[in-house]
Design an enzyme around this catalytic site. Structure first.
Site, mmCIF file in Angstrom:
data_model
loop_
_atom_site.group_PDB
_atom_site.id
_atom_site.type_symbol
_atom_site.label_atom_id
_atom_site.label_comp_id
_atom_site.label_asym_id
_atom_site.label_seq_id
_atom_site.Cartn_x
_atom_site.Cartn_y
_atom_site.Cartn_z
ATOM 1 N N GLY A 195 0.739 -1.229 0.071
ATOM 2 C CA GLY A 195 0.159 0.089 -0.021
ATOM 3 C C GLY A 195 1.070 1.157 0.096
ATOM 4 O O GLY A 195 1.878 1.240 0.791
ATOM 5 N N ARG A 215 0.583 -4.738 -5.748
ATOM 6 C CA ARG A 215 0.706 -6.013 -5.014
ATOM 7 C C ARG A 215 1.015 -7.069 -5.988
ATOM 8 O O ARG A 215 0.048 -7.325 -6.668
ATOM 9 C CB ARG A 215 -0.493 -6.308 -4.049
ATOM 10 C CG ARG A 215 -0.894 -5.131 -3.293
ATOM 11 C CD ARG A 215 -2.061 -5.366 -2.109
ATOM 12 N NE ARG A 215 -2.545 -4.342 -1.585
ATOM 13 C CZ ARG A 215 -1.940 -3.794 -0.352
ATOM 14 N NH1 ARG A 215 -0.926 -4.294 0.139
ATOM 15 N NH2 ARG A 215 -2.470 -2.699 0.435
ATOM 16 N N GLY A 236 5.736 -2.283 3.574
ATOM 17 C CA GLY A 236 4.998 -2.822 4.698
ATOM 18 C C GLY A 236 5.657 -4.148 5.056
ATOM 19 O O GLY A 236 6.655 -4.863 4.395
ATOM 20 N N ASP A 237 4.954 -5.149 6.200
ATOM 21 C CA ASP A 237 5.549 -6.353 6.401
ATOM 22 C C ASP A 237 5.457 -7.442 5.279
ATOM 23 O O ASP A 237 6.392 -8.240 5.251
ATOM 24 C CB ASP A 237 4.801 -7.050 7.659
ATOM 25 C CG ASP A 237 3.246 -7.214 7.219
ATOM 26 O OD1 ASP A 237 2.781 -6.215 6.421
ATOM 27 O OD2 ASP A 237 2.650 -7.858 7.793
ATOM 28 N N ASP A 252 -0.060 1.217 8.539
ATOM 29 C CA ASP A 252 -0.738 0.233 9.639
ATOM 30 C C ASP A 252 0.137 0.121 10.726
ATOM 31 O O ASP A 252 -0.326 -0.433 11.573
ATOM 32 C CB ASP A 252 -1.020 -1.264 8.962
ATOM 33 C CG ASP A 252 -1.969 -1.443 7.818
ATOM 34 O OD1 ASP A 252 -2.776 -0.514 7.517
ATOM 35 O OD2 ASP A 252 -1.773 -2.401 7.070
ATOM 36 N N ASP A 256 2.370 -1.888 11.228
ATOM 37 C CA ASP A 256 2.486 -3.241 11.734
ATOM 38 C C ASP A 256 3.707 -4.043 11.455
ATOM 39 O O ASP A 256 3.597 -5.068 11.074
ATOM 40 C CB ASP A 256 1.219 -3.932 11.225
ATOM 41 C CG ASP A 256 1.283 -3.931 9.530
ATOM 42 O OD1 ASP A 256 2.383 -3.191 9.024
ATOM 43 O OD2 ASP A 256 0.624 -4.580 8.699
ATOM 44 N N GLY A 301 -5.883 -0.226 8.895
ATOM 45 C CA GLY A 301 -5.051 -0.769 9.768
ATOM 46 C C GLY A 301 -4.742 -2.219 9.862
ATOM 47 O O GLY A 301 -3.953 -2.911 10.389
ATOM 48 N N ILE A 309 -9.123 7.315 1.637
ATOM 49 C CA ILE A 309 -8.550 8.823 2.073
ATOM 50 C C ILE A 309 -7.387 8.854 3.252
ATOM 51 O O ILE A 309 -6.768 9.717 3.242
ATOM 52 C CB ILE A 309 -9.681 9.748 2.652
ATOM 53 C CG1 ILE A 309 -10.339 9.235 3.854
ATOM 54 C CG2 ILE A 309 -10.596 10.094 1.431
ATOM 55 C CD1 ILE A 309 -11.020 10.334 4.581
HETATM 56 N N1 ATP Z 1 5.893 -14.653 1.256
HETATM 57 C C1 ATP Z 1 6.267 -13.784 0.310
HETATM 58 N N2 ATP Z 1 7.022 -14.302 -0.904
HETATM 59 C C2 ATP Z 1 7.479 -13.331 -1.777
HETATM 60 N N3 ATP Z 1 6.957 -12.088 -1.832
HETATM 61 C C3 ATP Z 1 6.288 -11.644 -1.035
HETATM 62 C C4 ATP Z 1 5.746 -12.477 -0.091
HETATM 63 N N4 ATP Z 1 4.843 -11.893 0.901
HETATM 64 C C5 ATP Z 1 4.628 -10.585 0.138
HETATM 65 N N5 ATP Z 1 5.361 -10.467 -0.720
HETATM 66 C C6 ATP Z 1 5.496 -9.428 -1.758
HETATM 67 O O1 ATP Z 1 5.379 -7.997 -1.184
HETATM 68 C C7 ATP Z 1 4.268 -7.392 -1.707
HETATM 69 C C8 ATP Z 1 3.850 -6.286 -0.729
HETATM 70 O O2 ATP Z 1 3.283 -7.089 0.074
HETATM 71 P P1 ATP Z 1 1.766 -6.551 0.784
HETATM 72 O O3 ATP Z 1 0.999 -6.528 -0.318
HETATM 73 O O4 ATP Z 1 1.433 -7.375 1.763
HETATM 74 O O5 ATP Z 1 2.114 -5.204 1.306
HETATM 75 P P2 ATP Z 1 2.817 -4.626 2.499
HETATM 76 O O6 ATP Z 1 4.201 -4.392 2.030
HETATM 77 O O7 ATP Z 1 2.673 -5.294 3.636
HETATM 78 O O8 ATP Z 1 2.271 -3.029 2.602
HETATM 79 P P3 ATP Z 1 0.809 -2.711 3.434
HETATM 80 O O9 ATP Z 1 1.159 -3.037 4.876
HETATM 81 O O10 ATP Z 1 0.963 -1.256 3.044
HETATM 82 O O11 ATP Z 1 -0.329 -3.320 2.882
HETATM 83 C C9 ATP Z 1 3.483 -8.481 -2.188
HETATM 84 O O12 ATP Z 1 2.578 -7.924 -2.958
HETATM 85 C C10 ATP Z 1 4.440 -9.285 -2.807
HETATM 86 O O13 ATP Z 1 4.560 -9.008 -4.022
HETATM 87 O O1 F6P Z 2 -5.219 -1.365 -1.462
HETATM 88 P P1 F6P Z 2 -5.702 -2.702 -0.989
HETATM 89 O O2 F6P Z 2 -5.131 -3.900 -1.753
HETATM 90 O O3 F6P Z 2 -7.287 -2.395 -0.980
HETATM 91 O O4 F6P Z 2 -5.134 -2.665 0.710
HETATM 92 C C1 F6P Z 2 -5.864 -2.146 1.701
HETATM 93 C C2 F6P Z 2 -5.031 -2.459 2.885
HETATM 94 O O5 F6P Z 2 -3.954 -1.615 2.751
HETATM 95 C C3 F6P Z 2 -3.774 -0.867 3.965
HETATM 96 O O6 F6P Z 2 -4.355 0.319 3.565
HETATM 97 C C4 F6P Z 2 -2.372 -0.717 4.153
HETATM 98 O O7 F6P Z 2 -1.647 -0.106 2.996
HETATM 99 C C5 F6P Z 2 -4.412 -1.660 4.912
HETATM 100 O O8 F6P Z 2 -4.756 -0.774 5.930
HETATM 101 C C6 F6P Z 2 -5.612 -2.072 4.280
HETATM 102 O O9 F6P Z 2 -6.179 -3.214 4.933
#
Ligand code: ATP
Ligand code: F6P
Length: 324
Positions: free
Chosen positions: A14, A75, A105-106, A130, A132, A173, A254
């Site tokens: 995100g 993603r 993020g994570d 988040d 997180d 979140g 937003i």
């Molecule tokens: N276990 C995994 N192995 C390989 N790639 C991964 C794995 N987990 C996540 N990713 C990659 O990281 C990208 C980002 O992860 P994710 O979509 O969960 O968002 P995020 O970094 O946690 O951010 P946010 O918390 O804002 O959603 C994923 O779309 C994927 O391409």
């Molecule tokens: O943009 P997407 O894929 O709908 O993801 C929404 C998720 O991303 C976040 O906004 C974090 O980036 C979370 O709070 C929410 O659950």
């Protein structure tokens, strides 16, 4: 790690306010050391398709105040597959890129760990509204998102008071309740529903609202984190059980947009510069983090092993007391 001459920077997951400040600081800091920077578009997707732009000082000079991410994000389903991570790593080698700075993020962190197995040196910066990422007290974007939620809830309350209603407001979140806790406390919510404390029972909220109703209170505000329940169902339940006319507002995206606060610009700048310092020291596979309000870094694998599902208990207890 051999001497770094060229790096790639990307934003993933995100979008989060403050990501642009981090990109800017990465480019300025690298430039100071004579390191070339390419920006990878759309996160890990851009690594697979080699969608990149050269990044010089003029490309990032005036982006501190911009929401979203100038590098775009995604993603990436494909990056979950080792075959595509291998293609991404080959692309980096073919273009003589020595290391990657990934802001996200994570999930982005989990991707980075897997990517390390392809022989890529990577430094991560925690960027997600988040908050997180367990190893870091702060993640870029949280402060802006919490302020955006607070301002929106203030406005919702105006209408709620005028009509004598209960407003149930759902905030983002994912599985963490930080935005709900901060925005809820800042707007004097009557109840804040948090995933970390959720026991599947709404009775205490219903009873508290019923008592306030009996005491002659006019309007009510419930802030609920998205990771708990469907906010619309909660509003319906409140209306059915208490007789208070209830409405739901889902704040949605937003919370991710808008101009970053000073905190997100400052922490983005600090974290971006720190990531380059880590690479300058010849260290890879690290994540930048904040501990006791100071910049630190952890091994990525160690960081992902950390789990923190607790909320600060003083903050939580205070939120309960202030909602009495
Ligand atoms: N276990 C995994 N192995 C390989 N790639 C991964 C794995 N987990 C996540 N990713 C990659 O990281 C990208 C980002 O992860 P994710 O979509 O969960 O968002 P995020 O970094 O946690 O951010 P946010 O918390 O804002 O959603 C994923 O779309 C994927 O391409
Ligand atoms: O943009 P997407 O894929 O709908 O993801 C929404 C998720 O991303 C976040 O906004 C974090 O980036 C979370 O709070 C929410 O659950």
């Amino acid at each position: 790690m051999s001497e770094i001459k060229k790096i790639a920077v990307l934003t993933s997951g995100g979008d989060a306010p403050g990501m642009n400040s981090a990109v800017r600081a990465v480019v300025f800091s690298a430039n100071n050391l004579g390191i070339e920077v390419v920006g990878v578009l759309r996160g890990y997707e851009g690594l697979i398709d080699w969608e990149t732009v050269p990044l010089g000082l003029d490309d990032v000079r005036n982006i501190n105040n911009q929401g979203g991410t100038i590098l775009f994000t995604s993603r990436s389903e494909r990056f979950l597959d080792q075959k595509y991570r291998h293609i991404a790593a080959e692309n980096l080698r073919a273009h003589d890129v020595d290391a990657v700075v990934a802001i996200g993020g994570d999930g982005t962190l989990r991707g980075a760990i897997k990517f390390k197995d392809e022989g890529v040196d990577i430094v991560c910066i925690p960027g997600t509204i988040d908050r997180d990422v367990a190893c870091s007290e702060y993640t870029l974007g949280f402060d802006t998102a919490a302020n955006t939620a607070m301002e929106a809830i203030d406005k919702i309350r105006d209408s709620s008071v005028s009509h004598g209603r209960c407003s149930v407001v759902e905030v983002m979140g994912r599985k963490r309740g930080y935005i709900a806790l901060w925005a809820g406390m800042a707007t004097s919510a009557d109840a804040i529903v948090l995933p970390e404390k959720w026991d599947g029972n709404f009775d205490y909220i219903i009873n508290a609202l019923r008592k306030r109703h009996t005491d002659g209170r006019n309007s009510y505000l419930v802030v609920v984190a998205e990771g708990v329940t469907d906010a619309g169902k909660l509003a319906d339940l409140i209306q059915k059980e208490t007789g208070i006319e209830s409405r739901v507002s889902v704040l949605g995206y937003i919370q991710r947009g808008g101009q970053p606060t000073a905190k997100d610009r400052m922490y983005g700048s600090l974290m971006g510069a720190y990531a380059i310092e880590i690479l300058r020291q010849g260290r890879g596979n690290r994540i930048v983090a904040i501990k006791n309000d100071i910049l630190v870094d952890y091994d990525i694998a160690e960081a992902i092993g950390l789990h923190n599902n607790n909320l600060d208990s003083f903050q939580y207890q205070l939120s309960l007391m202030l909602a009495e």
